[in-house]
Design an enzyme around this catalytic site. Structure first.
Site, short mmCIF file in Angstrom:
data_model
loop_
_atom_site.label_atom_id
_atom_site.label_comp_id
_atom_site.label_asym_id
_atom_site.label_seq_id
_atom_site.Cartn_x
_atom_site.Cartn_y
_atom_site.Cartn_z
CD1 TRP A 39 41.26 39.66 30.59
CD2 TRP A 39 40.37 41.89 31.11
NE1 TRP A 39 42.16 40.25 30.66
CE2 TRP A 39 42.20 42.10 31.21
CE3 TRP A 39 39.91 43.53 31.13
CZ2 TRP A 39 42.43 43.52 30.74
CZ3 TRP A 39 41.13 44.88 31.20
CH2 TRP A 39 42.32 44.54 30.80
CD GLU A 95 47.29 38.23 34.70
OE1 GLU A 95 48.37 37.55 34.00
OE2 GLU A 95 46.76 37.99 34.33
CD GLN A 134 48.29 42.76 31.15
OE1 GLN A 134 48.26 41.49 31.36
NE2 GLN A 134 46.33 42.55 30.61
C1 BGC Z 1 47.71 38.64 30.48
C2 BGC Z 1 45.81 38.81 30.92
C3 BGC Z 1 44.85 38.19 29.50
C4 BGC Z 1 45.05 36.77 28.98
C5 BGC Z 1 44.61 36.69 28.24
C6 BGC Z 1 47.53 37.45 30.31
O1 BGC Z 1 48.60 37.24 29.71
O2 BGC Z 1 47.82 38.99 31.26
O3 BGC Z 1 45.12 40.07 30.66
O4 BGC Z 1 43.91 38.13 29.92
O5 BGC Z 1 46.92 36.26 29.66
O6 BGC Z 1 44.78 36.53 27.02
#
Ligand code: BGC
Length: 733
Positions: free
Chosen positions: A326, A468, A582
């Protein structure tokens, strides 16, 4: 005004990996890591190719690195001089990020005096298949020099080897290295030729997967001997005639000469800066970091294709499987939308062209509509594995649910397409399949809705929001709000498309559009959006979040039993606390700030910021932008710099145990741009017109930039107490 140069004078082994990212040059077709010419695969050199992937066995599928046509080192009076093995007496590397040129200047002491190697190279922005390099040698004393230069087919891979075979050959004056990939049998062809204006003897040797010219001559003290190398990169995916094309290209480059192609390359970069440069008076650090961020995005923009996206680590190698997240729509898109809408269209076309993959993914999970891959590769294949993290205590892979539950990915695609419509004023993308993408995404969310018997509202359960660490939660505010936005977008898209008779007719064969409009309307009204808490105005990130343990990040980290343990997921120590990885609610508030009072924005910023680990490079910019919207530019400033300097700092994470996870951070770069333009300058569309609401940090005396809006180019000048928006007329590109 800033110097447009970054440089380093140290030669430290531990910086080899981070320098590879920091000094990257690229042109969207390929990215060349900022490594030295003599480096072998142990030092991670890479000519990373956009949009081509390979899988070996059960290992992760990842993008390809081409055979290294830059490979070069020297011998003086029978002894080799190369880094990192031989300590230099002086060393200097630099990147001209205005023009995408990487320089090195290294001297070694020899028994008879100094020998100095200077080199510069670029991936042509004018001709995406071309790399050019100038390599100069000068010694203090007369002596026999040998330059070893050619193509190194011993390519650095994380989950390789990706080349089953490597054909090495010579047809004067060109040498070739053609790798045959394991999975799709792509041919990755690198051609190389050179030019010098002094006499030398030449031999060609093939050793293993390297084809190397040995160029020998007697050097006179104090004279600089310049070697020009021209390298072509073509693949069988580009053309079946890749060998001839690669030959033609470098012969033409050689006959035009290095200075000529360098000039054309620089002119292309100047064209980019004419629109995209952001000028900041009073703060060189910010101006440098911001334009360096913009540089990175330009270097990886797919201008050679009409349907291709940008991976989360750009073109800096194979980490994150070279997959598209995303990150592209939510963080990188705006720079292109505002300064090069054709590139924005190319990025979004990739989603249109991978709709079938998204529909298949939804179907596989038992839903209708389009569920886009969390980690999208060639053709829309979801590269995200079920096990993304290793449990450091047992060494076993840990089940994570990013792929299954980060359903907000589909709304990011919708957001990108709608933003394209808003800023370009064009319906072309909607007509070319974007409309259908939005309808399919809305159908997906509709199918996910849950209704409790006693409540007249719809909910979304068992999801992962942007944070996450907390997996499988119900009613994540961000996800619910984005689903609502998707329903609303689908409704307006159906209205827009009704103006195009033939297309509407065609879609009507597939969908009952009036009925879809009705159900989306109902869903948009009834989907539950967590409201600010009556007492403290804070929006609960998901059901039950307020009941979690309120521990500080420092306290939580004291509980770690291993420095590399994963904080999220089922057993992670953050999962049962309020500590988040985040920006989550804050991301939502940024996108929909107009719908909330200043008090709500502020209270949520104050509540969530201390609880956010900023464990993703996507986080700081969201807090920075919202701080601007809350009129707190001084609070926004360090977070802006954190985002803009993500690849300038050496402290970014390069290793997870034995796995290399480094790479560039284009989403942070895009986030820095968004913060400058939409945060500090406060740019937005109001009643169909561009509007600014500046909030400059105290160090910035003024700020100037350009924006393309509805096909016109605007110049925006912001001073401490005034702002001017000037329409410069139709943008001709
Ligand atoms: C983040 C995601 C992101 C991905 C790629 C992950 O560590 O939590 O939001 O899309 O990295 O950058």
């Amino acid at each position: 005004m800033g110097k447009w140069i970054i440089e380093d004078k140290e030669c430290l082994a531990e910086k080899i990996t981070s320098d590879g990212n920091k000094y990257l040059v690229g042109n969207g077709y390929m990215g060349i890591r900022g490594t030295l010419q003599e480096y072998k695969k142990e030092e991670f050199p890479a000519i990373n190719l956009a949009g081509l992937y390979d899988q070996v066995g059960d290992a992760w599928r990842e993008p390809l690195n081409a055979p290294n046509g830059l490979y070069t080192y020297i011998e003086f009076e029978g002894k080799q001089y190369r880094l990192p093995q031989h300590l230099p007496s002086s060393h200097h590397i630099a990147l001209d990020y205005r023009h995408g040129i990487f320089y090195r200047d290294t001297s070694w002491e020899t028994e008879v005096g100094k020998i100095r190697v200077k080199a510069e190279r670029f991936a042509s922005l004018d001709e995406c298949h071309l790399i050019a390099m100038k390599y100069s040698i000068c010694s203090d004393a007369d002596g026999r020099v040998r330059i070893y230069t050619g193509i190194d087919g011993e390519v650095w891979d994380i989950n390789g080897p990706h080349y089953d075979e490597m054909w090495l050959s010579e047809t004067k004056p060109i040498i070739y290295g053609v790798g045959i990939t394991h999975e799709c049998k792509y041919k990755i062809c690198v051609s190389e030729t050179y030019d010098v204006d002094f006499n030398l003897d030449e031999d060609i040797i093939i050793e293993g997967r390297k084809i190397v010219r040995v160029l020998s001559f007697e050097a006179k003290a104090g004279i600089s001997y310049d070697l020009y190398k021209y390298i072509g990169v073509y693949t069988s995916k580009d053309t079946s005639d890749y060998l001839n094309e690669a030959s033609r290209l470098i012969l033409e480059a050689k006959s035009n000469g290095y200075d000529y192609i360098l000039r054309k390359h620089k002119n292309k970069w100047e064209e980019k800066w004419k629109v995209s440069q952001v000028t900041i008076e009073g703060d060189d650090i910010s101006m440098e970091a911001l334009n360096y961020s913009i540089y990175h995005l330009h270097s990886i923009a797919p201008r050679h294709a009409d349907s291709l996206s940008i991976p989360a680590r750009g073109l800096s190698g194979q980490t994150y499987k070279g997959a598209v997240f995303w990150d592209t729509e939510m963080f990188m898109l705006d720079l292109f939308l505002f300064t090069e809408p054709d590139v924005a269209k190319t990025l979004l076309k990739y989603r249109i062209d991978t709709l079938d993959g998204a529909k298949k993914k939804a179907k596989d999970y038992g839903y209708c509509g389009a569920f886009y891959p969390w980690e999208s590769q060639e053709g829309g294949y979801d590269a995200c594995s079920d096990y993304n993290v290793v449990d450091v205590f047992t060494g076993r892979p840990m089940r994570t649910y990013f792929k299954d539950k980060q359903v907000h990915i589909s709304s990011a695609v919708v957001y990108g397409i709608m933003r394209y419509v808003d800023y370009t004023g064009n319906y072309d993308l909607l007509i070319e399949g974007g409309g259908q993408v939005i309808i399919e995404c809305a159908r997906f969310y509709y199918d996910l809705l849950i209704k409790k018997v006693h409540l007249d509202r719809y909910e979304l359960h068992d999801v992962i929001g942007p944070d996450e660490y907390h997996e499988r939660v119900n009613n994540n505010a961000y996800t619910n709000k984005m689903a609502k936005y998707t329903f609303q977008s689908a409704i307006s898209v159906i209205d827009i498309l009704s103006q195009f008779d033939a297309l509407y007719e065609e879609l009507s064969q597939q969908y009952d559009l009036l009925w879809l409009k009705q159900i989306f309307q109902d869903a948009a009204v009834k989907i539950y959006i967590p409201e600010p808490d009556e007492k403290n105005q804070v929006i609960e990130q998901f059901d039950g979040y307020f009941g979690l343990e309120d521990v500080s990040i420092e306290e939580l980290k004291k509980r770690m039993l291993h420095e590399k343990e994963y904080l999220g997921g089922a057993y992670g120590i953050a999962s049962h606390s309020k500590v988040i990885k985040q920006a989550d609610v804050v991301t939502m508030l940024n996108l929909f700030s107009d719908e909330y009072s200043m008090e709500v924005l502020l209270k949520n910023w104050e509540y969530y910021e201390p609880r956010t680990e900023h464990g993703s490079s996507l986080s700081a910019c969201m807090y920075s932008m919202l701080a601007c919207k809350c009129q707190m530019p001084e609070k926004a400033y360090p977070l802006f710099l954190k985002s803009a300097r993500a690849d300038l700092r050496e402290s970014t994470k390069q290793w997870a145990g034995l796995i290399y996870i480094g790479g560039t951070h284009p989403a942070a770069a895009g986030g820095a741009y968004m913060t400058a333009i939409e945060g500090f300058a406060g740019l937005r569309i109001k009643d169909g017109k561009l509007n600014v609401n500046p909030n400059l940090p105290s160090k910035w005396n003024s700020m100037a930039f350009k924006i393309i809006y509805h096909g016109d180019l605007y110049e925006i000048n912001i001073e401490k107490n005034s702002a001017k928006i000037n329409n410069l007329g139709r943008y001709k590109g």
